[in-house]
Design an enzyme around this catalytic site. Sequence first.
Site, mmCIF file in Angstrom:
data_model
loop_
_atom_site.group_PDB
_atom_site.id
_atom_site.type_symbol
_atom_site.label_atom_id
_atom_site.label_comp_id
_atom_site.label_asym_id
_atom_site.label_seq_id
_atom_site.Cartn_x
_atom_site.Cartn_y
_atom_site.Cartn_z
ATOM 1 C CG PHE A 38 28.398 47.502 33.152
ATOM 2 C CD1 PHE A 38 27.132 47.367 32.610
ATOM 3 C CD2 PHE A 38 28.852 48.774 33.457
ATOM 4 C CE1 PHE A 38 26.334 48.484 32.354
ATOM 5 C CE2 PHE A 38 28.070 49.896 33.204
ATOM 6 C CZ PHE A 38 26.805 49.755 32.655
ATOM 7 C CB CYS A 82 21.753 40.380 36.848
ATOM 8 S SG CYS A 82 22.447 40.859 38.439
HETATM 9 P P1 NAD Z 1 23.877 40.112 47.163
HETATM 10 O O1 NAD Z 1 22.545 39.659 47.596
HETATM 11 O O2 NAD Z 1 24.933 39.111 46.850
HETATM 12 O O3 NAD Z 1 24.496 41.122 48.247
HETATM 13 C C1 NAD Z 1 23.782 42.155 48.838
HETATM 14 C C2 NAD Z 1 24.320 42.349 50.243
HETATM 15 O O4 NAD Z 1 23.728 43.522 50.812
HETATM 16 C C3 NAD Z 1 24.001 41.218 51.205
HETATM 17 O O5 NAD Z 1 25.195 40.754 51.797
HETATM 18 C C4 NAD Z 1 23.061 41.848 52.242
HETATM 19 O O6 NAD Z 1 23.224 41.298 53.530
HETATM 20 C C5 NAD Z 1 23.494 43.285 52.192
HETATM 21 N N1 NAD Z 1 22.495 44.263 52.659
HETATM 22 C C6 NAD Z 1 21.184 44.341 52.341
HETATM 23 N N2 NAD Z 1 20.612 45.416 52.941
HETATM 24 C C7 NAD Z 1 21.590 46.031 53.645
HETATM 25 C C8 NAD Z 1 21.622 47.189 54.460
HETATM 26 N N3 NAD Z 1 20.541 47.941 54.642
HETATM 27 N N4 NAD Z 1 22.792 47.522 55.047
HETATM 28 C C9 NAD Z 1 23.898 46.774 54.861
HETATM 29 N N5 NAD Z 1 23.926 45.671 54.079
HETATM 30 C C10 NAD Z 1 22.781 45.299 53.476
HETATM 31 O O7 NAD Z 1 23.617 41.036 45.882
HETATM 32 P P2 NAD Z 1 24.577 41.240 44.616
HETATM 33 O O8 NAD Z 1 24.469 40.083 43.692
HETATM 34 O O9 NAD Z 1 25.911 41.676 45.095
HETATM 35 O O10 NAD Z 1 23.844 42.467 43.903
HETATM 36 C C11 NAD Z 1 23.848 43.748 44.466
HETATM 37 C C12 NAD Z 1 23.309 44.726 43.444
HETATM 38 O O11 NAD Z 1 24.206 44.805 42.331
HETATM 39 C C13 NAD Z 1 21.955 44.347 42.837
HETATM 40 O O12 NAD Z 1 21.222 45.523 42.603
HETATM 41 C C14 NAD Z 1 22.318 43.687 41.534
HETATM 42 O O13 NAD Z 1 21.287 43.792 40.564
HETATM 43 C C15 NAD Z 1 23.520 44.496 41.105
HETATM 44 N N6 NAD Z 1 24.466 43.776 40.237
HETATM 45 C C16 NAD Z 1 24.819 42.488 40.532
HETATM 46 C C17 NAD Z 1 25.762 41.836 39.732
HETATM 47 C C18 NAD Z 1 26.158 40.415 40.017
HETATM 48 O O14 NAD Z 1 26.923 39.858 39.239
HETATM 49 N N7 NAD Z 1 25.687 39.777 41.070
HETATM 50 C C19 NAD Z 1 26.365 42.516 38.670
HETATM 51 C C20 NAD Z 1 25.974 43.840 38.410
HETATM 52 C C21 NAD Z 1 25.035 44.474 39.211
HETATM 53 C C1 UGA Z 2 25.487 39.512 33.590
HETATM 54 C C2 UGA Z 2 26.182 40.499 32.656
HETATM 55 O O1 UGA Z 2 27.004 39.771 31.739
HETATM 56 C C3 UGA Z 2 27.038 41.497 33.435
HETATM 57 O O2 UGA Z 2 27.588 42.453 32.542
HETATM 58 C C4 UGA Z 2 26.148 42.209 34.454
HETATM 59 O O3 UGA Z 2 26.910 43.070 35.266
HETATM 60 C C5 UGA Z 2 25.461 41.187 35.333
HETATM 61 O O4 UGA Z 2 24.706 40.252 34.517
HETATM 62 C C6 UGA Z 2 24.484 41.823 36.256
HETATM 63 O O5 UGA Z 2 23.886 42.822 35.938
HETATM 64 O O6 UGA Z 2 24.359 41.242 37.308
HETATM 65 P P1 UGA Z 2 26.208 37.367 34.981
HETATM 66 O O7 UGA Z 2 24.784 37.297 35.389
HETATM 67 O O8 UGA Z 2 27.273 37.210 36.007
HETATM 68 O O9 UGA Z 2 26.504 38.773 34.258
HETATM 69 O O10 UGA Z 2 26.457 36.230 33.912
HETATM 70 P P2 UGA Z 2 26.626 36.107 32.335
HETATM 71 O O11 UGA Z 2 27.966 35.617 32.042
HETATM 72 O O12 UGA Z 2 26.182 37.318 31.631
HETATM 73 O O13 UGA Z 2 25.597 34.927 32.041
HETATM 74 C C7 UGA Z 2 24.212 35.086 32.270
HETATM 75 C C8 UGA Z 2 23.472 33.840 31.800
HETATM 76 O O14 UGA Z 2 23.540 33.702 30.397
HETATM 77 C C9 UGA Z 2 24.037 32.539 32.382
HETATM 78 O O15 UGA Z 2 22.970 31.669 32.703
HETATM 79 C C10 UGA Z 2 24.870 31.975 31.235
HETATM 80 O O16 UGA Z 2 25.019 30.587 31.267
HETATM 81 C C11 UGA Z 2 24.048 32.426 30.048
HETATM 82 N N1 UGA Z 2 24.862 32.546 28.812
HETATM 83 C C12 UGA Z 2 25.814 33.509 28.706
HETATM 84 C C13 UGA Z 2 24.606 31.694 27.745
HETATM 85 O O17 UGA Z 2 23.709 30.816 27.810
HETATM 86 N N2 UGA Z 2 25.338 31.828 26.604
HETATM 87 C C14 UGA Z 2 26.294 32.780 26.458
HETATM 88 O O18 UGA Z 2 26.904 32.878 25.359
HETATM 89 C C15 UGA Z 2 26.539 33.645 27.543
#
Ligand code: NAD
Ligand code: UGA
Length: 433
Positions: free
Chosen positions: A152, A261
């Site tokens: 999260f 996301c």
């Molecule tokens: P990302 O693209 O930044 O990172 C993914 C990494 O996995 C990359 O470095 C890629 O090279 C690597 N990878 C892919 N296939 C692989 C394999 N088979 N073996 C080893 N490495 C491999 O992605 P992210 O933003 O970190 O998101 C990862 C997951 O977490 C997604 O499902 C996303 O929805 C979820 N998530 C992301 C966030 C966020 O804030 N970015 C927050 C909560 C959940």
């Molecule tokens: C969001 C969730 O907040 C995380 O809890 C979750 O883990 C993550 O997605 C995920 O699943 O990847 P994130 O995408 O990093 O996190 O960013 P947020 O801070 O949630 O903002 C998302 C979008 O909403 C941005 O474009 C931001 O500018 C916009 N936003 C957010 C607004 O326009 N107004 C607000 O009050 C808050």
Amino acid sequence: MKITIIGTGYVGLPSGVGFAELGQEVYCVDNNAQKIAMLQKGEVTLFEDGLADMLERNLASGKLHFTTDLPFAVKQADIVILAVGTPPHPVTKEADLQYIEAAVKDLAPHLSGYTVVATKSTVPVGTGDKLEKIMRDINPSADFDVISLPEFLREGFALHDFFYPERIIVGTDSERARKLIQQLYLPFKNSRLVFVNRKSSETIKYASNAFLAIKLNYINEIANFCEKSGADIEEVALGIGLDSRIGSKFLKAGPGYGGSCFPKDTVAMSYMARQWGLKMPLVDTAIAENDQRQIDMAQRVLALCPVANAKIAVLGLAFKNGTDDCRTSPAVKIVSELLQHNTDITAYDPQAMQTAQTLLGDKIKYADSAEQAIAGSDIVAVLTEWPEFADINWEKAGQTMKHKIIVDCRNLLPMAEIERLGFEYHGIGRGKK
Ligand code: NAD
Ligand code: UGA
């Protein structure tokens, strides 16, 4: 405890560094050899506040390892955390499971001793069952449990959210997995560890993101309402947010939500529902309205351009402040829309210039500072809420502009002060405009 994290992106890297900081032995694996080589040298591969220092410290302590050698890292592990991407499928837009399926196929033969395989990637409901079957088919004698451990964290606050999570959701029916996870999260004394079944856990992740997306869609709708009614969205958000049933967070009106996301998870959730013959009108409306809002923002900027072929200074390209991530950034979408209408754009972002360049290439110019982007422009569009944009010496900056017009899509700048300096200021949901 030995933890192996597969995928060192925006989730895997801060999580790996965080667990090492708590004293665990952590192996971070990625199949991107260039990324791993940089990390091994202590070079961060993404911008996240505080990450560089913590990475360096834990590399030096010998607790944190980066490797492309997945078999080695999996053999060591008590817990394997899957943190690879689940991007939208290019055609159907459902969550694309190819990376996570490839990862479990790679790791299954190397499981050794009892191992918990925890899915931190955001995956469709039922994926835990699917991954478990893939691994059992490959390695029937392996002793493991697949659990759901949704993430999260917010980008820009990744380390804060790692160390102070409001809740840790764990989807498993296995008593052994539960014990190991309780041990893993022992240092997180004040966080709520909530055990649910695997499908509930997978659903909680999508339901959370979809709820927040709908909330944002709502406040943006109220901002539109304010523009007609003569109210000010900043005052209205303050007033409604004081009701604890509504809550003050996620009430900042803007150009629509973006990031890696909310856009993909809402679409993936709606796709899942359709497969079951179910409609999700609230989620579908949020998706459609959010897409439209970004086009509307571009139209708003265009309508305020004082001349044809206007020179537009764009402040901010990341999807929000605090990150270099431009995936599904409203700013990038607005810029792309503006480019369809003969505009001349110079942009600046404190952290996202490189990532933006991979998306926008040489279609726009990139400035070395906000002031440089502003100089000679006809209009300024504030698209990302970086606090430093509010600290610009606007009096001086205004003197370098051809026309003193600002469209502040984030309501970031101090409106009264900016107007006092002689700017024509247009915020979001500020009725008197
Ligand atoms: P990302 O693209 O930044 O990172 C993914 C990494 O996995 C990359 O470095 C890629 O090279 C690597 N990878 C892919 N296939 C692989 C394999 N088979 N073996 C080893 N490495 C491999 O992605 P992210 O933003 O970190 O998101 C990862 C997951 O977490 C997604 O499902 C996303 O929805 C979820 N998530 C992301 C966030 C966020 O804030 N970015 C927050 C909560 C959940
Ligand atoms: C969001 C969730 O907040 C995380 O809890 C979750 O883990 C993550 O997605 C995920 O699943 O990847 P994130 O995408 O990093 O996190 O960013 P947020 O801070 O949630 O903002 C998302 C979008 O909403 C941005 O474009 C931001 O500018 C916009 N936003 C957010 C607004 O326009 N107004 C607000 O009050 C808050």
